[in-house]
Design a protein around this motif. Structure first.
Motif, PDB file in Angstrom:
ATOM      1  N   GLU A 174      21.330  35.391  -8.392  1.00 45.48           N
ATOM      2  CA  GLU A 174      21.871  34.131  -7.869  1.00 45.48           C
ATOM      3  C   GLU A 174      21.182  33.729  -6.561  1.00 45.48           C
ATOM      4  O   GLU A 174      20.870  32.549  -6.352  1.00 45.48           O
ATOM      5  CB  GLU A 174      23.372  34.282  -7.650  1.00 45.48           C
ATOM      6  CG  GLU A 174      24.153  34.414  -8.958  1.00 45.48           C
ATOM      7  CD  GLU A 174      25.616  34.676  -8.710  1.00 45.48           C
ATOM      8  OE1 GLU A 174      25.973  34.809  -7.499  1.00 45.48           O
ATOM      9  OE2 GLU A 174      26.396  34.747  -9.670  1.00 45.48           O
ATOM     10  N   ASP A 175      20.907  34.702  -5.690  1.00 46.09           N
ATOM     11  CA  ASP A 175      20.197  34.397  -4.434  1.00 46.09           C
ATOM     12  C   ASP A 175      18.792  33.875  -4.708  1.00 46.09           C
ATOM     13  O   ASP A 175      18.309  32.945  -4.046  1.00 46.09           O
ATOM     14  CB  ASP A 175      20.122  35.651  -3.553  1.00 46.09           C
ATOM     15  CG  ASP A 175      21.491  36.079  -3.052  1.00 46.09           C
ATOM     16  OD1 ASP A 175      22.405  35.228  -3.043  1.00 46.09           O
ATOM     17  OD2 ASP A 175      21.639  37.267  -2.657  1.00 46.09           O
ATOM     18  N   PHE A 176      18.124  34.468  -5.674  1.00 48.30           N
ATOM     19  CA  PHE A 176      16.773  34.022  -6.006  1.00 48.30           C
ATOM     20  C   PHE A 176      16.778  32.584  -6.511  1.00 48.30           C
ATOM     21  O   PHE A 176      15.930  31.772  -6.130  1.00 48.30           O
ATOM     22  CB  PHE A 176      16.173  34.957  -7.060  1.00 48.30           C
ATOM     23  CG  PHE A 176      14.833  34.515  -7.553  1.00 48.30           C
ATOM     24  CD1 PHE A 176      13.697  34.650  -6.755  1.00 48.30           C
ATOM     25  CD2 PHE A 176      14.697  33.934  -8.814  1.00 48.30           C
ATOM     26  CE1 PHE A 176      12.459  34.228  -7.213  1.00 48.30           C
ATOM     27  CE2 PHE A 176      13.463  33.510  -9.263  1.00 48.30           C
ATOM     28  CZ  PHE A 176      12.330  33.657  -8.465  1.00 48.30           C
ATOM     29  N   PHE A 177      17.748  32.255  -7.365  1.00 45.25           N
ATOM     30  CA  PHE A 177      17.825  30.890  -7.884  1.00 45.25           C
ATOM     31  C   PHE A 177      18.138  29.884  -6.764  1.00 45.25           C
ATOM     32  O   PHE A 177      17.576  28.784  -6.715  1.00 45.25           O
ATOM     33  CB  PHE A 177      18.876  30.810  -9.004  1.00 45.25           C
ATOM     34  CG  PHE A 177      18.368  31.308 -10.325  1.00 45.25           C
ATOM     35  CD1 PHE A 177      17.296  30.677 -10.956  1.00 45.25           C
ATOM     36  CD2 PHE A 177      18.954  32.401 -10.961  1.00 45.25           C
ATOM     37  CE1 PHE A 177      16.831  31.137 -12.185  1.00 45.25           C
ATOM     38  CE2 PHE A 177      18.477  32.853 -12.178  1.00 45.25           C
ATOM     39  CZ  PHE A 177      17.412  32.239 -12.798  1.00 45.25           C
ATOM     40  N   GLU A 178      19.021  30.256  -5.835  1.00 41.23           N
ATOM     41  CA  GLU A 178      19.337  29.357  -4.713  1.00 41.23           C
ATOM     42  C   GLU A 178      18.110  29.114  -3.829  1.00 41.23           C
ATOM     43  O   GLU A 178      17.825  27.991  -3.417  1.00 41.23           O
ATOM     44  CB  GLU A 178      20.472  29.958  -3.881  1.00 41.23           C
ATOM     45  CG  GLU A 178      21.826  29.900  -4.564  1.00 41.23           C
ATOM     46  CD  GLU A 178      22.911  30.500  -3.705  1.00 41.23           C
ATOM     47  OE1 GLU A 178      22.580  30.940  -2.569  1.00 41.23           O
ATOM     48  OE2 GLU A 178      24.071  30.544  -4.138  1.00 41.23           O
ATOM     49  N   LYS A 179      17.365  30.183  -3.572  1.00 46.61           N
ATOM     50  CA  LYS A 179      16.172  30.047  -2.743  1.00 46.61           C
ATOM     51  C   LYS A 179      15.116  29.186  -3.416  1.00 46.61           C
ATOM     52  O   LYS A 179      14.457  28.347  -2.771  1.00 46.61           O
ATOM     53  CB  LYS A 179      15.609  31.437  -2.435  1.00 46.61           C
ATOM     54  CG  LYS A 179      14.475  31.425  -1.435  1.00 46.61           C
ATOM     55  CD  LYS A 179      14.033  32.841  -1.125  1.00 46.61           C
ATOM     56  CE  LYS A 179      12.899  32.833  -0.115  1.00 46.61           C
ATOM     57  NZ  LYS A 179      12.420  34.206   0.182  1.00 46.61           N
ATOM     58  N   SER A 180      14.952  29.378  -4.715  1.00 43.34           N
ATOM     59  CA  SER A 180      13.953  28.584  -5.445  1.00 43.34           C
ATOM     60  C   SER A 180      14.335  27.110  -5.477  1.00 43.34           C
ATOM     61  O   SER A 180      13.483  26.225  -5.342  1.00 43.34           O
ATOM     62  CB  SER A 180      13.794  29.132  -6.861  1.00 43.34           C
ATOM     63  OG  SER A 180      15.029  29.069  -7.565  1.00 43.34           O
TER      64      SER A 180
END
Length: 317
Positions: free
Chosen positions: A25-31
């Motif tokens: 989820e953090d990776f998707f938010e950052k992207s």
């Protein structure tokens, strides 16, 4: 409501259910943030990250151009014709050398001639003798240097012992006298009881002194007001005296500059002795005249006297 039944961890379904998905989820938010802001910063070029502010370069360029124009005009004015009036206006003004009060070539008194008049010769000779006697008196009556050794007799050890004993006895006697005086003072200084009458008397005396001082101040102020014209005259006299003193100081400074130059170095200027002939040396003929002074030495002393070169120490050979 009852408690929720715990699922069994032995099957694969339980393994998938208990896996954490926070990193994903953090990776998707950052992207998504990078996509909205224009892409990730790690892959962005350096030109897009750093920007040079050139808004003030225009004013700096104008200043540089103005300075260049001034320099060009200065060089043009420096290369202008020296006989042209415009060139005179644009030329740089230099600091002028202040001329000396002392003349470049000083004429000796008439008594220094090879065939002088007896009266003028005696006057110059007396002046030269007075200068020499002044030097002699200054050397004789001047302050004497501090001697390195003091004359006296050597004191023996026995005499030193007696001297120390005498000093000790004197000190003991002085201490006894001081103790007796202190005891007498202690006896005489006893506390006395101050009554109310004495306190009132002191207060009245203090009040009377205060009133007298105030009356004296008022009287002095009235006298000063009455003597205002005299004070104004005194101030005018003081100003006149100050002006006269200033004029005398200026005249004395000018006279001093005529006789000796300003202090330029460590050594003072020593004037050359007066070149006057003795009564026996006067022959009245140039052929029999002895050479006494060189032209180079005379010119060198003249330069020192006018303050053009620094005076040097006198070489005694």
């Amino acid at each position: 409501m009852g408690k929720k039944a715990k699922s069994s961890r032995k099957g694969k379904k339980a393994w998938r259910a208990n896996i954490s998905t926070e990193e994903i989820e953090d990776f998707f938010e950052k992207s998504t943030k990078d996509a909205l802001s224009g892409g990730p910063l790690s892959s962005a070029p350096a030109d897009s990250l750093f920007v040079v502010d050139k808004s003030r370069d225009v004013s700096m360029k104008r200043k540089i151009e103005k300075n260049r124009e001034k320099d060009d005009s200065a060089t043009v004015s420096g290369m202008a014709d020296m006989w042209d009036e415009k060139g005179k206006d644009n030329s740089n003004t230099r600091k002028k050398w202040k001329p000396s009060v002392i003349a470049a070539v000083e004429v000796e008194p008439p008594g220094c001639s090879f065939n002088p008049v007896p009266e003028s010769h005696q006057d110059v000779l007396a002046h030269a003798v007075a200068e020499e006697m002044q030097k002699v008196y200054q050397n004789e009556l001047g302050p004497q240097p501090v001697p390195l050794t003091v004359p006296g007799e050597v004191v023996d050890e026995e005499e030193m012992y007696f001297i120390e004993a005498d000093n000790g006895s004197d000190d003991d006697g002085e201490n006894l006298g001081e103790n007796e005086d202190a005891a007498l003072d202690e006896r005489s200084c006893k506390t006395k009881r101050v009554t109310r009458v004495v306190l009132n008397k002191r207060a009245r005396h203090k009040e009377r002194l205060r009133k007298e001082s105030e009356a004296r101040k008022v009287e002095e102020l009235s006298k000063e007001i009455d003597s205002l014209p005299d004070i104004i005259q005194e101030i005018a006299k003081d100003d006149e005296e100050k002006q006269k003193r200033h004029l005398r100081r200026v005249v004395a400074k000018q006279e001093r500059l005529k006789s000796c130059p300003p202090r330029l170095g460590r050594h003072k200027f020593e004037p050359a002795p007066v070149q006057v002939l003795l009564s026996e040396e006067i022959s009245g003929s140039l052929r029999k005249l002895k050479g006494c002074c060189t032209l180079a030495k005379d010119r060198y002393k003249s330069l020192e006297k006018r303050g053009l070169i620094v005076p040097t120490a006198k070489n005694r050979r």
